[in-house]
Design an enzyme around this catalytic site. Structure first.
Site, short mmCIF file in Angstrom:
data_model
loop_
_atom_site.label_atom_id
_atom_site.label_comp_id
_atom_site.label_asym_id
_atom_site.label_seq_id
_atom_site.Cartn_x
_atom_site.Cartn_y
_atom_site.Cartn_z
N SER A 133 28.58 12.45 -8.50
CA SER A 133 29.77 13.03 -9.13
C SER A 133 30.17 14.33 -8.45
O SER A 133 29.34 15.19 -8.16
CB SER A 133 29.47 13.31 -10.60
OG SER A 133 30.59 13.90 -11.22
N LYS B 210 34.14 12.14 -10.40
CA LYS B 210 33.91 13.56 -10.72
C LYS B 210 34.03 13.81 -12.22
O LYS B 210 34.70 13.07 -12.95
CB LYS B 210 34.90 14.43 -9.94
CG LYS B 210 36.33 14.20 -10.33
CD LYS B 210 37.21 15.36 -9.93
CE LYS B 210 37.24 15.56 -8.43
NZ LYS B 210 38.17 16.61 -8.05
N ASN C 269 28.21 25.74 -4.73
CA ASN C 269 29.58 25.50 -5.17
C ASN C 269 29.78 26.00 -6.57
O ASN C 269 28.85 26.06 -7.38
CB ASN C 269 29.94 24.01 -5.08
CG ASN C 269 29.59 23.25 -6.35
OD1 ASN C 269 30.32 23.30 -7.36
ND2 ASN C 269 28.46 22.56 -6.33
N CYS D 41 26.09 21.37 -15.78
CA CYS D 41 26.87 22.04 -14.75
C CYS D 41 26.68 23.55 -14.86
O CYS D 41 27.03 24.15 -15.88
CB CYS D 41 28.35 21.70 -14.89
SG CYS D 41 29.35 22.54 -13.66
N THR E 66 26.14 16.13 -1.41
CA THR E 66 26.63 17.01 -0.34
C THR E 66 26.84 16.31 1.00
O THR E 66 27.77 16.63 1.73
CB THR E 66 25.64 18.18 -0.18
OG1 THR E 66 25.56 18.86 -1.44
CG2 THR E 66 26.11 19.17 0.86
C1 FMN Z 1 31.10 20.69 -4.66
C2 FMN Z 1 30.28 19.96 -5.68
C3 FMN Z 1 30.86 19.55 -6.88
C4 FMN Z 1 30.11 18.92 -7.85
N1 FMN Z 1 30.70 18.51 -8.99
C5 FMN Z 1 29.97 17.86 -9.95
C6 FMN Z 1 30.57 17.40 -11.14
O1 FMN Z 1 31.78 17.53 -11.33
N2 FMN Z 1 29.79 16.80 -12.08
C7 FMN Z 1 28.45 16.62 -11.89
O2 FMN Z 1 27.79 16.07 -12.76
N3 FMN Z 1 27.84 17.03 -10.75
C8 FMN Z 1 28.57 17.65 -9.78
N4 FMN Z 1 27.95 18.06 -8.63
C9 FMN Z 1 26.51 17.86 -8.45
C10 FMN Z 1 26.20 16.61 -7.63
O3 FMN Z 1 26.66 15.45 -8.27
C11 FMN Z 1 24.69 16.51 -7.35
O4 FMN Z 1 24.01 16.41 -8.58
C12 FMN Z 1 24.15 17.71 -6.58
O5 FMN Z 1 25.09 18.14 -5.62
C13 FMN Z 1 22.81 17.43 -5.88
O6 FMN Z 1 22.92 16.41 -4.93
P1 FMN Z 1 23.11 16.71 -3.35
O7 FMN Z 1 22.04 17.69 -2.96
O8 FMN Z 1 23.02 15.39 -2.67
O9 FMN Z 1 24.48 17.32 -3.19
C14 FMN Z 1 28.71 18.68 -7.63
C15 FMN Z 1 28.14 19.08 -6.43
C16 FMN Z 1 28.88 19.71 -5.44
C17 FMN Z 1 28.22 20.12 -4.17
#
Ligand code: FMN
Ligand code: FAD
Ligand code: FAD
Ligand code: FMN
Ligand code: FES
Ligand code: FES
Lengths: 263, 313, 313, 263
Positions: B28, B52, B76, B138, B274
């Site tokens: 997401s 998202k 972020n 969040c 990411t």
């Molecule tokens: C820019 C950005 C926006 C995100 N927006 C959401 C969101 O709207 N809802 C949510 O549950 N997680 C959100 N996340 C978290 C990601 O879904 C994920 O849990 C987190 O980034 C860890 O995974 P990664 O290390 O592969 O990025 C967001 C992450 C990033 C980097």
């Protein structure tokens, strides 16, 4: 928009800390729409720097695309160490283009620092289209300059220290020439303080102005919502979406001055 | 041909009543509404797209700067910028009818009633959504549900209220910013969640040492990317030791080896976050790699590997 | 010459009653007893050396493998291998009499009485130790004081028992693996700690995706290095908003810019950990760089910068 | 022990995935004490890989030091991309050396995989000292070999697939020659399963044996306590320190077989 594995054709220093790189990039060149667009560069497999780096397209000739970049940190430094023949991955072309420059207007092109690339690109386009224009280029000092001060050809250089061209910011020559020009249109790219000064000048003097803005980008393709800039929307509703902020990667990087503001 | 490999039943998995072609999903907030990247990616290969976070009302999100890179990661603070549930229903749900990829809607709220209202609105219309992922974690919205994410009884209460209102998959997304993620996962499980996903981002900060300015408007933001992979793995492994519902692993995944680590630690599926920013085709690439890796391994399928990490003590 | 620059009073700082030549210390467990690296480093330049955790009895530590690299970080599970307090008194304290660098002894225990006994033993002999750092947050020993680190009333109780027994600096070292680090810091402050240090390592895990084996004998270990810098910065900044005692920043520091970030976030001093493994002269180098950076900045001294990060909201 | 910025003099592939690199490293060469010691290499400024990588010294001639390395992951891959003239930082020399090889004993040198470097080094030392010795070298297949099978000169190669030399592990020729040798001393370095086999063989047959072991290293200089190996101490006290475990970087990498065990 394409992810293309390109080959570096040249990579040369052109001024202090400023480099120019050319890529063999047929697919992106094919889709390229004009000055203002940028590419998102992945210099290496190194996850120490997870994000790509956005760089304006400085020119496109046939299948060759060029950028002009300044060494800021690790990634631009790594870029400067790349050799001719090395492969490099580009995502692009991204973003919108400068518009409304035609023979009905007199474009004033203003570039500062690394904001030179899209301005030089537009300069070439004006030149090819045989449109009369002026160019103002700002830098800290002469070491960062790679273009000659040439007022006869309406190329005005400024340096903070006066080491070359006029002393002061780009606002100095702008102030001087603006009154002598019919139907001026400003096209500018550069550091935020410069854009802010031009922005205020443009609004005050009611001069149509397009600014190419920078913002920190996560993806360059609308996925992260990270790259926002403030929209000049006086009355956003309580529950609104994209009325207060605009995504620079999708909606920009070029904005009419009146549409945005700098905090 | 490639497409065919990716849907080999071998790497299919089930979460609750739903079966997914493969365990590679996108996280997401990192793949938009699923409609932004198709030009660059074959989204139909993905096991699922988690869209998202959607809130009751549209949200502008936080002022810039919203993101900054850190060592092997990024912070972020988007602030849940989104179109709101009504527009999601009007504009997105119809599109999803034409996509064969499974879509999971991520939902965020500021209080219990908001979550409930969103689910009720979605359940009142017809859609192909296979489930909900509930963002209770969040870190960069003042009232972004963070209260739920750190408290297991509130998590349980929220879960059971939502459970009453939907038969679709209900996945609670857990925060790593807690003393005991397992107790919160247990709260979700006991209240009827079909699965938990872990982890959301880790609270972090970044300062420009030259200007002295915060690099993020809201001061704190969420750390993601390879830097947090060890944290996500530990969370998944701990949850796997205690929970009986499936766990969806998230955090720092960039390669099929990372996926293997998560699955061995106990994840039934994973989400890529990411890495999509660098290359939205990451998931697609991993699916092909993973098929190959499983093929060459002693495991018959991904399912066989879940939780099979060999501990030394 | 160099030496002279580093002891400019400009970058000196005070914690409690003790003044330090500069705010650059080395972190517990990453610089041994301070006697291992001198061949490679001018340890006398350092603001302070925090020696590795000492327990009541000698400890062999955990079986191998104890460490593994991760993206921009590493996981360790040393298990508090150390010579024990008696040998520390017999062998180390005499050496420290001949070292001009300030030495802070890090202490770990499995229960309150062990901490107390160690402090009493040290206080019963003469030494040049300037203070104690109390490790209530080691994630990879079963009973390594972790109970204290996640609970603010136990932290307060431990702090006040130790406060009664020493007039030397008493620094409580906080864990990031908690829902609310500030409340634990408050517990330490209210019970009489001179300072808190933050952060210890973050719980993490790593699996060899080929063999399926855990890369760490104890399954979970502590994540350190640049990967966790954003987490450490957020912790320090949050603590600084609420606490009135000094905060010592730790986590992922490898450069003078990192030090600047921590100081701007609210740290009065910092500790360098993992970077010492790569180059035990990291601290020494940073001291020179930092002097230059402060010289070129608008700040008169490091002290002026503490907590001066410019927030945007 | 010194941290020295050295210059790469050569960097060549010598077999499949196996490379040899030479450094101009006068200070470390000066302190170098013999076969068995290693250096801890920092290939780049990239914090994605915070730790140095230990590599055995394969030879020292005047101020030139060499290593032989196999491409395993990111850092050894990066090493293979280095060019002659590039600077690289070494920390060393670290560790103890093989001992008791003299004309009173008959050294059997056994190397497997990347464990070749210290063994080839010891081989050179025996050669220079005019000591008679045998060499056994094990590999997966012929592609990973860069030394000739030469039983007449007591050099025995083994490959898992028999593609070169004898088929099987190093234990095959070891078993054969051991009975014909007076006062054999074994010196071995290689992957853990090989060392374990030799370890058990040595203890069973009561042959003095020195093993060069590997362990995951955080620092290489005694700061992290990460690099432990199990000590063969039957009765460590309840509260002991360094009776159960030994630091490979400070106390090793070379151990008498009877002093350690493999879990
Ligand atoms: C820019 C950005 C926006 C995100 N927006 C959401 C969101 O709207 N809802 C949510 O549950 N997680 C959100 N996340 C978290 C990601 O879904 C994920 O849990 C987190 O980034 C860890 O995974 P990664 O290390 O592969 O990025 C967001 C992450 C990033 C980097
Ligand atoms: C649309 C656009 C066009 C650009 N065109 C050019 C150009 O033509 N020439 C040029 O030299 N530079 C250009 N830039 C700026 C360029 O992207 C940064 O200089 C570059 O990212 C610095 O990377 P670094 O690792 O060397 O420095 P870092 O040490 O990472 O950062 C230095 C500064 O670069 C900026 N930056 C870092 N990462 C990003 C990112 N992911 N997105 C945006 N900004 C970032 C930040 O302001 C940061 O403070 C452009 C930026 C944008 C948004
Ligand atoms: C005393 C000693 C001497 C060695 N001599 C040689 C030699 O002469 N030639 C040679 O090719 N290799 C040698 N090695 C092994 C070499 O250090 C690893 O192959 C190298 O670190 C791999 O790094 P990588 O980034 O390419 O691989 P990675 O992908 O990081 O790791 C692959 C494997 O390398 C090992 N490794 C990684 N980091 C370390 C570390 N910090 N310390 C120890 N092991 C690590 C681990 O087993 C890991 O599973 C030696 C190791 C030790 C301890
Ligand atoms: C191998 C290793 C051993 C450590 N041992 C101790 C210890 O004995 N006591 C302690 O309080 N902290 C210990 N730490 C934690 C560090 O002091 C420090 O808090 C942590 O590593 C974060 O800083 P860094 O990112 O700069 O390494 C250890 C860290 C590492 C990496
Ligand atoms: S950079 Fe990601 S949305 Fe614009
Ligand atoms: S490698 Fe750090 S103590 Fe041996």
């Amino acid at each position: 928009m394409i992810i293309e594995k390109t080959i570096i054709q040249s990579n040369n220093q052109i001024a202090e800390n400023i480099w120019k790189m050319q890529f063999e990039s047929p697919q992106i060149a094919e889709e390229y729409a004009g000055a203002g667009q940028f590419v998102n560069i992945l210099p290496n497999d190194d996850w120490n720097h997870p994000l790509r780096r956005p760089m304006s397209i400085a020119s496109v000739e046939d299948s060759t695309l060029s950028i002009i970049y300044k060494i800021f940190g690790d990634v631009t430094e790594a870029l400067s160490k790349k050799k001719v023949g090395d492969a490099i991955e580009l995502l692009g072309p991204i973003g919108n283009v400068f518009t409304k420059w035609d023979s009905n207007v007199f474009p004033i092109l203003i570039g500062g620092g690394v904001g030179l690339a899209p301005i030089l690109n537009l300069k070439d386009q004006c030149h090819v289209a045989d449109i009369d224009y002026a160019t103002i280029i700002g830098a800290k000092n002469s070491n960062e300059q790679f273009i000659d001060h040439d007022p006869e050809n309406k190329i005005y250089l400024t340096t903070d220290d006066g080491s070359i061209g006029e002393t002061g910011t780009v606002m100095v020559p702008l102030d001087k020439i603006i009154t002598k020009i019919d139907n001026p249109h400003i096209y500018a790219c550069g550091p935020e303080p410069m854009l802010k000064a031009i922005h205020d000048f443009a609004l005050k003097n009611e001069i149509p102005t397009q600014l190419s803005v920078e913002s920190y980008m996560g993806c360059g393709i609308g996925l992260c919502q990270g790259c926002v800039i403030n929209k000049n929307n006086k009355a956003p509703k309580e529950h609104s979406y994209h009325e207060k902020y605009s995504l620079v990667c999708l909606d920009g990087p070029i904005y009419e001055a009146e549409d945005i503001y700098f905090a | 041909m490639k497409r065919k490999i990716s849907i080999l039943p071998k790497n299919s998995i089930e979460i609750g009543q739903v079966s997914f072609n493969n365990p590679i999903w996108v996280a997401s907030g990192t793949f938009g509404y699923g409609t932004e990247a198709p030009e660059l990616v074959d989204v139909e290969k993905l096991g699922a797209i988690v869209t998202k976070s959607i809130t009751l009302h549209p949200r502008e999100g936080n002022p810039p700067p919203r993101i900054v890179e850190t060592s092997s990661g990024m912070i972020n603070s988007i602030g849940l910028a989104n179109i709101g549930v009504d527009k999601y229903i009007d504009e997105m749900l119809p599109i999803y009818k034409n996509v064969s990829t499974k879509i999971i809607m991520n939902v965020a709220g500021t209080d219990l009633m908001e979550y409930v209202e969103i689910i009720e609105k979605i359940e009142s219309v017809s859609s192909d959504l296979v489930g909900f992922e509930i963002n209770i974690s969040c870190p960069n919205v003042k009232k972004g549900g963070m209260e739920f994410g750190v408290d297991n009884s509130m998590t349980a209460e929220l879960t059971s209220e939502l459970r009453k209102r939907t038969d679709r998959l209900l996945i609670m997304k857990l925060s790593p910013n807690v003393s005991d993620i397992v107790s919160i996962g247990m709260g979700a499980q006991d209240a009827g969640a079909d699965a938990v996903s872990a982890i959301n981002t880790v609270v972090g900060m970044s300062i420009d040492s030259n200007s002295g300015k915060s690099n993020i408007y809201t001061t704190y933001g969420g750390l993601s990317g390879p830097a947090i992979k060890p944290i996500g793995l530990a969370a998944v492994h701990k949850l796997y030791q205690k929970l009986s519902i499936p766990i969806i692993g998230i955090g720092g995944i960039v390669s099929s080896n990372d996926v293997m680590e998560y699955i061995l630690a106990g994840a039934s599926a994973v989400q890529i976050g990411t890495a999509n920013y660098r290359d939205p085709g990451t998931g697609e690439g991993i699916i092909d790699e993973l098929n190959q890796t499983v093929e060459n391994s002693k495991w018959d399928s991904v399912k066989d590997m879940v939780g099979k990490a060999k501990l030394l003590s």
